[in-house]
Write a protein that holds these residues in place. Sequence first.
Motif, PDB file in Angstrom:
ATOM      1  N   PHE A   1       0.859  -1.372   0.041  1.00  0.00           N
ATOM      2  CA  PHE A   1       0.099   0.065   0.084  1.00  0.00           C
ATOM      3  C   PHE A   1       0.952   1.225   0.029  1.00  0.00           C
TER       4      PHE A   1
ATOM      5  N   VAL B   1      -5.612   5.370  -6.561  1.00  0.00           N
ATOM      6  CA  VAL B   1      -4.366   4.735  -7.205  1.00  0.00           C
ATOM      7  C   VAL B   1      -5.194   4.368  -8.667  1.00  0.00           C
TER       8      VAL B   1
ATOM      9  N   LEU C   1      -7.177   0.496  -2.589  1.00  0.00           N
ATOM     10  CA  LEU C   1      -6.297   1.148  -3.481  1.00  0.00           C
ATOM     11  C   LEU C   1      -7.183   2.186  -4.495  1.00  0.00           C
TER      12      LEU C   1
ATOM     13  N   THR D   1       2.582   1.825  -3.510  1.00  0.00           N
ATOM     14  CA  THR D   1       1.747   2.116  -4.363  1.00  0.00           C
ATOM     15  C   THR D   1       1.616   3.890  -4.384  1.00  0.00           C
TER      16      THR D   1
END
Lengths: 223, 223
Positions: free
Chosen positions: A37, A71, A66, A40
């Motif tokens: 996590f 993201v 995400l 990203t």
Amino acid sequence: MRLLLIEDEKELAAALSVALKKHGVVTDHTMQLTNAFELTLQNDYDAILLDRRLPDGDGLTFIPKLRRAGVKSAIIILTARNEPLERVEGLNIGADDYLGKPFLVEELIARVRAVLRRPAQLAEPSIAAGHMVIDPLHLNVMLDTAVLDLPRRELLVLVALAKRKGRTVLRSTLEAAVYNYEEEIQSNALDSHISRLRKRLQDASAGVAIHNIRGVGYLLKEE
Amino acid sequence: MRLLLIEDEKELAAALSVALKKHGVVTDHTMQLTNAFELTLQNDYDAILLDRRLPDGDGLTFIPKLRRAGVKSAIIILTARNEPLERVEGLNIGADDYLGKPFLVEELIARVRAVLRRPAQLAEPSIAAGHMVIDPLHLNVMLDTAVLDLPRRELLVLVALAKRKGRTVLRSTLEAAVYNYEEEIQSNALDSHISRLRKRLQDASAGVAIHNIRGVGYLLKEE
DNA sequence: TAATGAAGATTGCCGCAGCATTACGGAAAG
DNA sequence: CTTTCCGTAATGCTGCGGCAATCTTCATTA
């Protein structure tokens, strides 16, 4: 191209990294979701290769997290479970592709490229219109907190209008959205749908109105 | 959502159409590549489902042809050949996804949706003119944030002028833009439209003016 | 500069194309 | 079998837009 590989089998991960490297792909590797996590958020990966079965949780549950964090990277799920139903589940939750083990590295590359060809626009598929929230992908209309149940054809009309809310939608565009070329229309069927849809939206106090642009098309307007 | 299904097995195609319909998808069906090509040019499909083995050729060779013709639709290959190497070949030639038979309709739907997470329109030839933004494709005129509601013929005149803003547009060109061959004109109808359009543009403070070039045509100028 | 004719601008008229609504009945769904 | 969906057609309504009459502007001439 830069990928994040989330995979707990060390040997597989190492082999994949080497193979990907030969294709000019830079690969980051982590074995835990928590670590993934942060990675990203810090890096803008082109794609994320996600194993489903991981030490600290199911990879699937990681996807919404995400997406909520904004993201946009493409997500490809890697898994031993390759049953059709499992694949459906993964795709519906927001993954871009699903690849069952074992697979050829060439296929992985090809799939990554295929996924990357399409501009990531996962941001906001839902459309707010009046008091409604319309999900054009799943053909779902929420009015405040309840589902607004609409007949199929009226639903298609509403979605087509909502996709271009505030702008005119050509009559021909609406017809194309509702009918295929085999279903020829010899009457004012579309007008009927508009009329019935108007009534339903008004009865439900949906907070929108359908205006007509004479000779051109229709227009969904919030009020 | 609108799909083109290119499939020569009638029963499968019929079953798919029915199943897709239940998911709110409008499906056109053809069995031949030649026919398919014309359909893709005439309609703007969200996705094209392409069988590989067809009576008049290999579906794969059809893909480059489509791309060269400027078709932007997502392409999903359906095939009985589901060997990894085959799949790689398909993806590399420009397909967006590859689905081996047999498959669940739900998976097809899910894959289509995954593929469709992309900007709706890749071509956006909007024209800025004064305070207006004109979308010639959808015949839409935005004035600041609101639609400018124009009658059909005046709208066509404005679009024709806007496409060549700052340059003179022949009177005959305007007539051709507003009337088809069948509608022959026996009066100063075009002048009427110009006049009414001028009034509307002025009332709306659109920030443009239509000038006349005597004996030649008209000219849209920003002010 | 004034006269003159052609091209363009404007406006009222009103026929009819295009839109809205609704009842009906067949079809499909449950 | 009951209910909902939806294509069809009939009906009424609205305003677009073709037409023509009239006024205005422009270019060309002497």
